[in-house]
Scaffold this motif. Structure first.
Motif, short mmCIF file in Angstrom:
data_model
loop_
_atom_site.label_atom_id
_atom_site.label_comp_id
_atom_site.label_asym_id
_atom_site.label_seq_id
_atom_site.Cartn_x
_atom_site.Cartn_y
_atom_site.Cartn_z
N GLN A 16 0.82 -1.21 0.00
CA GLN A 16 0.00 0.00 0.00
C GLN A 16 0.86 1.26 0.00
N GLY A 17 2.18 1.11 -0.17
CA GLY A 17 3.06 2.25 -0.29
C GLY A 17 3.76 2.65 1.00
N VAL A 18 3.62 1.86 2.06
CA VAL A 18 4.30 2.18 3.31
C VAL A 18 5.81 2.07 3.09
N GLY A 19 6.54 3.03 3.62
CA GLY A 19 8.00 3.05 3.42
C GLY A 19 8.32 3.20 1.95
N LEU A 20 9.29 2.46 1.50
CA LEU A 20 9.66 2.47 0.09
C LEU A 20 9.05 1.27 -0.64
N GLY A 21 7.97 0.75 -0.11
CA GLY A 21 7.34 -0.46 -0.62
C GLY A 21 7.11 -0.51 -2.10
N HIS A 22 6.45 0.50 -2.66
CA HIS A 22 6.15 0.48 -4.09
C HIS A 22 7.42 0.50 -4.93
N ALA A 23 8.40 1.28 -4.51
CA ALA A 23 9.66 1.34 -5.26
C ALA A 23 10.33 -0.03 -5.27
N PHE A 24 10.37 -0.69 -4.13
CA PHE A 24 10.99 -2.01 -4.05
C PHE A 24 10.19 -3.03 -4.87
N LEU A 25 8.88 -3.01 -4.71
CA LEU A 25 8.05 -4.00 -5.39
C LEU A 25 8.08 -3.82 -6.90
N ARG A 26 8.21 -2.58 -7.38
CA ARG A 26 8.34 -2.34 -8.84
C ARG A 26 9.58 -3.02 -9.39
N HIS A 27 10.67 -3.02 -8.62
CA HIS A 27 11.90 -3.69 -9.06
C HIS A 27 11.67 -5.20 -9.20
N ILE A 28 10.91 -5.77 -8.30
CA ILE A 28 10.67 -7.22 -8.33
C ILE A 28 9.90 -7.60 -9.58
N GLU A 29 9.05 -6.73 -10.07
CA GLU A 29 8.25 -7.03 -11.26
C GLU A 29 9.12 -7.39 -12.46
N ARG A 30 10.34 -6.90 -12.50
CA ARG A 30 11.24 -7.16 -13.64
C ARG A 30 12.03 -8.45 -13.50
N CYS A 31 11.88 -9.11 -12.37
CA CYS A 31 12.67 -10.33 -12.11
C CYS A 31 11.93 -11.57 -12.61
N ARG A 32 12.69 -12.63 -12.81
CA ARG A 32 12.11 -13.91 -13.23
C ARG A 32 11.87 -14.85 -12.07
N VAL A 33 12.58 -14.62 -10.97
CA VAL A 33 12.45 -15.48 -9.80
C VAL A 33 12.73 -14.63 -8.56
N ILE A 34 12.08 -14.99 -7.48
CA ILE A 34 12.32 -14.30 -6.21
C ILE A 34 13.15 -15.22 -5.34
N LEU A 35 14.29 -14.72 -4.90
CA LEU A 35 15.12 -15.43 -3.92
C LEU A 35 14.75 -14.83 -2.57
N HIS A 36 14.08 -15.62 -1.78
CA HIS A 36 13.59 -15.15 -0.48
C HIS A 36 14.58 -15.59 0.58
N LEU A 37 15.37 -14.65 1.08
CA LEU A 37 16.43 -14.93 2.06
C LEU A 37 15.87 -14.81 3.47
N ILE A 38 16.00 -15.89 4.23
CA ILE A 38 15.48 -15.95 5.59
C ILE A 38 16.64 -16.14 6.56
N ASP A 39 16.58 -15.40 7.65
CA ASP A 39 17.60 -15.48 8.70
C ASP A 39 17.25 -16.63 9.64
N ALA A 40 18.08 -17.65 9.69
CA ALA A 40 17.82 -18.83 10.52
C ALA A 40 17.76 -18.50 11.99
N THR A 41 18.31 -17.36 12.40
CA THR A 41 18.32 -17.00 13.82
C THR A 41 17.07 -16.21 14.23
N SER A 42 16.20 -15.89 13.29
CA SER A 42 15.00 -15.14 13.60
C SER A 42 14.05 -15.98 14.44
N GLU A 43 13.44 -15.35 15.42
CA GLU A 43 12.46 -16.05 16.26
C GLU A 43 11.11 -16.17 15.57
N ASN A 44 10.88 -15.37 14.53
CA ASN A 44 9.57 -15.33 13.86
C ASN A 44 9.69 -15.57 12.36
N LEU A 45 10.56 -16.45 11.94
CA LEU A 45 10.83 -16.54 10.50
C LEU A 45 9.64 -17.01 9.68
#
Length: 123
Positions: A16-45
């Motif tokens: 909905q445009g919070v932060g730089l959301g739309h700018a970041f999401l527009r970049h993803i539109e040009r990609c062929r695949v999303i590499l979703h990087l997750i931190d193994a040490t996160s308590e809420n991954l």
């Protein structure tokens, strides 16, 4: 060659445009695949994974949610509990993901990075 687009830390409301959301999401539109990087040490991954994918689904027409994703758990060298804990985490992630494109890396130890690059080059 392999072209990567780094989208640092999407936050809730990005679609909905919070932060730089739309700018970041527009970049993803040009990609062929999303590499979703997750931190193994996160308590809420799992929750973090769901939040990111919810933002992808809510952005624009929702087509980002249908793009192929490779989920990569980083800091695997810091997962306590050995292989049993890693397998439990893998099971939880695969259930949340709905697919099996899950990889493990330790950027610090350079483990799994070559395999990840090979995987990404197939896209």
């Amino acid at each position: 060659g392999l072209v990567l687009c780094d989208v640092p830390g999407l936050i809730a409301g990005a679609s909905q445009g919070v932060g730089l959301g739309h700018a970041f999401l527009r970049h993803i539109e040009r990609c062929r695949v999303i590499l979703h990087l997750i931190d193994a040490t996160s308590e809420n991954l799992i929750e973090e994974y769901h939040m990111i994918n919810e933002e992808l689904a809510q952005y624009g027409s929702g087509h980002l949610a249908n793009m192929p994703q490779v989920v990569v758990v980083n800091k695997m060298d810091q997962v306590e509990g050995g292989e049993e804990a890693k397998q439990e985490l893998a099971d939880r992630l695969k259930e949340a993901m709905g697919h099996t494109r899950l990889m493990w890396v330790s950027a610090k130890e350079k483990e799994g990075v070559d395999d990840l690059m090979v995987r990404m080059s197939s896209y």
